[in-house]
Design a protein around this motif. Sequence first.
Motif, PDB file in Angstrom:
ATOM      1  N   VAL A   1      20.656   4.900  38.458  1.00 54.95           N
ATOM      2  CA  VAL A   1      21.164   5.260  39.782  1.00 54.95           C
ATOM      3  C   VAL A   1      20.065   5.077  40.827  1.00 54.95           C
ATOM      4  CG1 VAL A   1      21.890   7.251  41.160  1.00 54.95           C
ATOM      5  CG2 VAL A   1      22.942   6.810  38.933  1.00 54.95           C
TER       6      VAL A   1
ATOM      7  N   PRO B   1      27.136   8.588  35.984  1.00 56.86           N
ATOM      8  CA  PRO B   1      26.409   9.461  35.049  1.00 56.86           C
ATOM      9  C   PRO B   1      27.211  10.635  34.470  1.00 56.86           C
ATOM     10  CG  PRO B   1      24.919   8.756  36.757  1.00 56.86           C
ATOM     11  CD  PRO B   1      26.275   8.227  37.135  1.00 56.86           C
TER      12      PRO B   1
ATOM     13  N   LEU C   1      30.178  10.755  33.626  1.00 58.86           N
ATOM     14  CA  LEU C   1      31.259  10.325  32.721  1.00 58.86           C
ATOM     15  C   LEU C   1      30.927  10.641  31.272  1.00 58.86           C
ATOM     16  CD1 LEU C   1      32.206   6.769  34.103  1.00 58.86           C
ATOM     17  CD2 LEU C   1      33.279   8.982  34.611  1.00 58.86           C
TER      18      LEU C   1
ATOM     19  N   ALA D   1      19.675   1.474  41.772  1.00 59.85           N
ATOM     20  CA  ALA D   1      20.823   0.998  42.562  1.00 59.85           C
ATOM     21  C   ALA D   1      20.735   1.515  44.000  1.00 59.85           C
ATOM     22  CB  ALA D   1      22.126   1.456  41.907  1.00 59.85           C
TER      23      ALA D   1
ATOM     24  N   GLY E   1      30.524   0.133  43.396  1.00 60.51           N
ATOM     25  CA  GLY E   1      29.920   1.167  42.550  1.00 60.51           C
ATOM     26  C   GLY E   1      28.785   1.837  43.299  1.00 60.51           C
ATOM     27  N   GLN E   2      27.819   2.317  42.534  1.00 60.80           N
ATOM     28  CA  GLN E   2      26.709   3.079  43.123  1.00 60.80           C
ATOM     29  C   GLN E   2      25.945   2.252  44.171  1.00 60.80           C
ATOM     30  OE1 GLN E   2      25.912   6.271  41.094  1.00 60.80           O
ATOM     31  NE2 GLN E   2      25.218   6.818  43.131  1.00 60.80           N
ATOM     32  N   ALA E   3      25.579   1.025  43.828  1.00 55.50           N
ATOM     33  CA  ALA E   3      24.764   0.215  44.734  1.00 55.50           C
ATOM     34  C   ALA E   3      25.586  -0.284  45.925  1.00 55.50           C
ATOM     35  CB  ALA E   3      24.175  -0.977  43.976  1.00 55.50           C
TER      36      ALA E   3
ATOM     37  N   VAL F   1      27.525  -6.064  41.625  1.00 54.52           N
ATOM     38  CA  VAL F   1      28.625  -6.139  40.661  1.00 54.52           C
ATOM     39  C   VAL F   1      28.317  -5.460  39.324  1.00 54.52           C
ATOM     40  CG1 VAL F   1      29.807  -8.150  41.623  1.00 54.52           C
ATOM     41  CG2 VAL F   1      27.861  -8.506  40.106  1.00 54.52           C
TER      42      VAL F   1
ATOM     43  N   GLU G   1      18.943  -0.374  34.803  1.00 58.81           N
ATOM     44  CA  GLU G   1      20.255   0.259  34.849  1.00 58.81           C
ATOM     45  C   GLU G   1      20.042   1.715  35.180  1.00 58.81           C
ATOM     46  OE1 GLU G   1      23.787   0.193  33.914  1.00 58.81           O
ATOM     47  OE2 GLU G   1      23.478  -1.767  34.791  1.00 58.81           O
TER      48      GLU G   1
ATOM     49  N   GLY H   1      20.962  -3.562  42.171  1.00 55.79           N
ATOM     50  CA  GLY H   1      21.521  -2.687  41.142  1.00 55.79           C
ATOM     51  C   GLY H   1      21.490  -3.340  39.772  1.00 55.79           C
ATOM     52  N   GLY H   2      22.437  -2.941  38.927  1.00 50.73           N
ATOM     53  CA  GLY H   2      22.442  -3.345  37.524  1.00 50.73           C
ATOM     54  C   GLY H   2      22.622  -4.830  37.277  1.00 50.73           C
TER      55      GLY H   2
ATOM     56  N   LEU I   1      32.168   3.139  26.677  1.00 52.13           N
ATOM     57  CA  LEU I   1      32.238   4.029  27.838  1.00 52.13           C
ATOM     58  C   LEU I   1      31.486   3.397  28.997  1.00 52.13           C
ATOM     59  CD1 LEU I   1      32.781   6.607  29.372  1.00 52.13           C
ATOM     60  CD2 LEU I   1      31.072   7.779  28.006  1.00 52.13           C
TER      61      LEU I   1
ATOM     62  N   GLU J   1      40.203  -5.176  45.316  1.00 52.63           N
ATOM     63  CA  GLU J   1      40.546  -6.494  44.762  1.00 52.63           C
ATOM     64  C   GLU J   1      39.395  -6.995  43.935  1.00 52.63           C
ATOM     65  OE1 GLU J   1      42.656  -9.482  45.586  1.00 52.63           O
ATOM     66  OE2 GLU J   1      43.432  -9.016  47.595  1.00 52.63           O
TER      67      GLU J   1
ATOM     68  N   ASP K   1      36.880  -3.797  42.288  1.00 50.19           N
ATOM     69  CA  ASP K   1      38.065  -4.021  41.455  1.00 50.19           C
ATOM     70  C   ASP K   1      38.488  -2.781  40.676  1.00 50.19           C
ATOM     71  OD1 ASP K   1      36.014  -3.926  39.654  1.00 50.19           O
ATOM     72  OD2 ASP K   1      36.418  -5.863  38.725  1.00 50.19           O
TER      73      ASP K   1
ATOM     74  N   PHE L   1      14.586   8.033  35.883  1.00 46.98           N
ATOM     75  CA  PHE L   1      15.867   8.049  35.179  1.00 46.98           C
ATOM     76  C   PHE L   1      16.018   9.408  34.511  1.00 46.98           C
ATOM     77  CE2 PHE L   1      18.636   7.185  31.551  1.00 46.98           C
ATOM     78  CZ  PHE L   1      19.637   6.455  32.173  1.00 46.98           C
TER      79      PHE L   1
HETATM   80  C1  LIG Z   1      28.525   6.543  31.079  1.00 43.66           C
HETATM   81  C2  LIG Z   1      27.321   6.215  31.924  1.00 43.66           C
HETATM   82  C3  LIG Z   1      26.337   7.183  32.099  1.00 43.66           C
HETATM   83  C4  LIG Z   1      25.197   6.891  32.861  1.00 43.66           C
HETATM   84  N1  LIG Z   1      24.242   7.858  33.034  1.00 43.66           N
HETATM   85  C5  LIG Z   1      23.194   7.617  33.840  1.00 43.66           C
HETATM   86  C6  LIG Z   1      22.230   8.626  34.108  1.00 43.66           C
HETATM   87  O1  LIG Z   1      22.288   9.728  33.563  1.00 43.66           O
HETATM   88  N2  LIG Z   1      21.230   8.347  34.972  1.00 43.66           N
HETATM   89  C7  LIG Z   1      21.122   7.124  35.596  1.00 43.66           C
HETATM   90  O2  LIG Z   1      20.194   6.909  36.389  1.00 43.66           O
HETATM   91  N3  LIG Z   1      22.013   6.132  35.334  1.00 43.66           N
HETATM   92  C8  LIG Z   1      23.033   6.358  34.479  1.00 43.66           C
HETATM   93  N4  LIG Z   1      23.941   5.363  34.244  1.00 43.66           N
HETATM   94  C9  LIG Z   1      23.715   4.027  34.826  1.00 43.66           C
HETATM   95  C10 LIG Z   1      24.185   3.960  36.257  1.00 43.66           C
HETATM   96  O3  LIG Z   1      25.451   4.523  36.413  1.00 43.66           O
HETATM   97  C11 LIG Z   1      24.187   2.510  36.689  1.00 43.66           C
HETATM   98  O4  LIG Z   1      22.867   2.037  36.596  1.00 43.66           O
HETATM   99  C12 LIG Z   1      24.688   2.348  38.103  1.00 43.66           C
HETATM  100  O5  LIG Z   1      26.043   2.704  38.180  1.00 43.66           O
HETATM  101  C13 LIG Z   1      24.511   0.907  38.538  1.00 43.66           C
HETATM  102  O6  LIG Z   1      25.101   0.754  39.799  1.00 43.66           O
HETATM  103  P1  LIG Z   1      25.695  -0.655  40.248  1.00 43.66           P
HETATM  104  O7  LIG Z   1      26.311  -0.413  41.573  1.00 43.66           O
HETATM  105  O8  LIG Z   1      24.671  -1.674  40.079  1.00 43.66           O
HETATM  106  O9  LIG Z   1      26.833  -0.966  39.183  1.00 43.66           O
HETATM  107  P2  LIG Z   1      28.217  -0.193  38.958  1.00 43.66           P
HETATM  108  O10 LIG Z   1      28.102   1.246  39.326  1.00 43.66           O
HETATM  109  O11 LIG Z   1      28.626  -0.525  37.571  1.00 43.66           O
HETATM  110  O12 LIG Z   1      29.213  -0.862  39.978  1.00 43.66           O
HETATM  111  C14 LIG Z   1      29.599  -2.208  39.917  1.00 43.66           C
HETATM  112  C15 LIG Z   1      31.034  -2.295  40.413  1.00 43.66           C
HETATM  113  O13 LIG Z   1      31.346  -3.649  40.689  1.00 43.66           O
HETATM  114  C16 LIG Z   1      32.646  -3.900  40.254  1.00 43.66           C
HETATM  115  N5  LIG Z   1      32.813  -5.357  40.124  1.00 43.66           N
HETATM  116  C17 LIG Z   1      32.222  -6.180  39.215  1.00 43.66           C
HETATM  117  N6  LIG Z   1      32.619  -7.458  39.404  1.00 43.66           N
HETATM  118  C18 LIG Z   1      33.461  -7.446  40.455  1.00 43.66           C
HETATM  119  C19 LIG Z   1      34.214  -8.443  41.134  1.00 43.66           C
HETATM  120  N7  LIG Z   1      34.140  -9.738  40.774  1.00 43.66           N
HETATM  121  N8  LIG Z   1      35.006  -8.086  42.169  1.00 43.66           N
HETATM  122  C20 LIG Z   1      35.082  -6.795  42.571  1.00 43.66           C
HETATM  123  N9  LIG Z   1      34.397  -5.789  41.950  1.00 43.66           N
HETATM  124  C21 LIG Z   1      33.594  -6.117  40.927  1.00 43.66           C
HETATM  125  C22 LIG Z   1      32.724  -3.136  38.957  1.00 43.66           C
HETATM  126  O14 LIG Z   1      34.039  -2.926  38.508  1.00 43.66           O
HETATM  127  C23 LIG Z   1      32.045  -1.835  39.385  1.00 43.66           C
HETATM  128  O15 LIG Z   1      32.960  -0.963  39.955  1.00 43.66           O
HETATM  129  C24 LIG Z   1      25.064   5.612  33.454  1.00 43.66           C
HETATM  130  C25 LIG Z   1      26.044   4.643  33.251  1.00 43.66           C
HETATM  131  C26 LIG Z   1      27.164   4.935  32.506  1.00 43.66           C
HETATM  132  C27 LIG Z   1      28.221   3.888  32.293  1.00 43.66           C
END
Ligand SMILES: Cc1cc2nc3c(=O)[nH]c(=O)nc-3n(C[C@H](O)[C@H](O)[C@H](O)COP(=O)(O)OP(=O)(O)OC[C@H]3O[C@@H](n4cnc5c(N)ncnc54)[C@H](O)[C@@H]3O)c2cc1C
Length: 429
Positions: free
Chosen positions: A295, A45, A47, A298, A12-14, A108, A293, A276-277, A128, A79, A36, A322
Motif C-alpha cells: 500500500v 489489506p 480482505l 502504491a 485500486g489503491q494507486a 493496473v 506490492e 503501484g503493483g 484471494l 469499464e 473494472d 509493509f
Molecule cells: C488479500 C490482500 C492483502 C494484502 N495485505 C497487504 C498489507 O497488509 N499491507 C500492504 O502494504 N499491502 C497489502 N496488500 C497489497 C496491496 O493491497 C497492493 O500492493 C495494492 O493494492 C497495490 O495497489 P495497486 O493500485 O497497484 O493495485 P490494485 O489495488 O490491485 O488495483 C489495480 C486495479 O486495476 C484494475 N485493472 C486492472 N486492469 C485493468 C483494466 N485493463 N481496465 C480497468 N481496470 C483494470 C484491477 O481490477 C484493480 O481494481 C494485500 C493485497 C491483497 C490482495
Amino acid sequence: MSVQSVGIIGAGQAGFQTAASLRQDGFDGQIALIGDEPGVPYQRPPLSKAYLLGKIGLEALRLRREVYFAAHRIELVHERAVAIDRANRRVRLKSGSSVGYDHLVLAVGAHNRALPVPGANLDGVLGLRTLADADELAVRLKHARDVVVVGAGFIGLEFAAVASALGASVHVLELADRPMPRAVSVETSRVFARAHEAWGVRLDFGQALARIHGRDGAVDHVETTDGRRLPAELVDFGIGVLPNVSLASEAGLDIENGIRVGSNLLTSDLAISAIGGCASFPNSHSGELIRLESVQNATDQARAVSARIVGKPGPYIAVPWFWTEQRDLKLQMAGLSSGYDTAVTLGSPEARSTSVLCFRAGRLVAVESVNSPIDHMIARRVLARPTPALSPIDAAAPGFDLKAWEAASKTAPRRPAIPSGAELMEPTQ
Ligand SMILES: Cc1cc2nc3c(=O)[nH]c(=O)nc-3n(C[C@H](O)[C@H](O)[C@H](O)COP(=O)(O)OP(=O)(O)OC[C@H]3O[C@@H](n4cnc5c(N)ncnc54)[C@H](O)[C@@H]3O)c2cc1C
C-alpha cells in the motif's frame, strides 16, 4: 503542453490515490478513473484479515463514499480498458467507447499466479485478490472443516490465521523451508512458525502440491509431491502475483518484470506514468529495478505522479515499509531484508514482541518489528538517513535500545534511501 485531462487505468489503491492527490494538489482539469471492479475503490489489506474474519464490513473497506467522487469531479468509469491508442492519446474501453487523456497513469496492479497442478479448476480451489474472492472465501469458511493453504507467503499465512481462528483444521504447504521466505529474515520467520503451530496450524515445509482430487466436481483432498493425501473441503492458494502488463506491452511500452519506469515514474512514453503493483522502478540506492506490492508503495508513487503533473516534479525516493497481521501478531517491516548477512534480535521473540535488525555488509538495510510499533517508526526514520550509521556490533551490545540510540545519534542529515532487494511479496512456490 500543460495537462488538462488525466486518465487513470485501475481504480485500486494507486489509481484512487492519484485522483485524490491531484485534487489535493490543486489540479483543476478532468480526471477519469477507469476500473473494472464494481463499486467504489476499496482497500485490499483487510480482505485477508479483519474483513475475512467478519470483524469489519464493506463500509470500512471503501476508500471513499460515492459522493466524494462527484464532489471532487472524479469520473468513475466502470469499464475494462482494452487498448491504449498512444498516437491519439485515447484509452479504448471494452464497450467500444473511449476516454481521451493528456496524461495517462497506469495503475493496473497485479493478478494471482495460477496454481499449476491438475485439479486446480475444481470447485473450492480459490485464490484471494479481490473483494469478490474474499466474500466467496468467507462463505466457504463457514462450512469448511479441512482447509489446505498452498504457499506460506503473507496472504497465505494471513488466511491460515483467520481460518484457524474460525475453527478450521488448517494445513499449509510451502516449498521453501520457512514461512515468508523471501520477504523476511529467518529470525522473523521463526516467530511466525512458532505462533502458527501454537494456533494448531500444521506447517509443511519443503512440500509442493502435486494434484488436487475432486468428488462430484468439488475438491475432496490434495496430494503432496511426497505422495501424502490431505483431506480438503477448501484449498486457498497464495503463490505470488504477476504484474498486469498486457495493456502496456500491446501499446509498445517497455516491460521488465512490470511496466518499466524511470525514477520519475514515467514509462517509455512521456505521456504515460505507471505506478503501484504493476510498475518496476529503479531502486534509488542500487539502481536495480524493483517492483513492490504494498500500500505504501502504491500511495507514495501516486502522490509523486500527482506532484509531477501539477508542476512539482521530483524523483521517487522512499523507504519501503509493509505490514502483516496474523491473529495477535503484527509485523511491520521497514526497508528490504533480502540479501542480509547479519541479524540482531532485540526484545523477546518468545513473548512475541521483538525487532530483528538486518544488516548487509555492515549497513542496516531493514528492521522487522513484531508487536513493536515504536521500533518500526524509529526504523523508518533511521533507514531514511543516507548512512544509517548503526553497526551490528553496536546493536548487539547488551542493553542496546533503538530509541536511546536514535536520540543519541541525531547528527546525520536525512535523505531517504532504498536498500536494494526484490519485490516484497514474491511468489512463495
Ligand atoms: C488479500 C490482500 C492483502 C494484502 N495485505 C497487504 C498489507 O497488509 N499491507 C500492504 O502494504 N499491502 C497489502 N496488500 C497489497 C496491496 O493491497 C497492493 O500492493 C495494492 O493494492 C497495490 O495497489 P495497486 O493500485 O497497484 O493495485 P490494485 O489495488 O490491485 O488495483 C489495480 C486495479 O486495476 C484494475 N485493472 C486492472 N486492469 C485493468 C483494466 N485493463 N481496465 C480497468 N481496470 C483494470 C484491477 O481490477 C484493480 O481494481 C494485500 C493485497 C491483497 C490482495
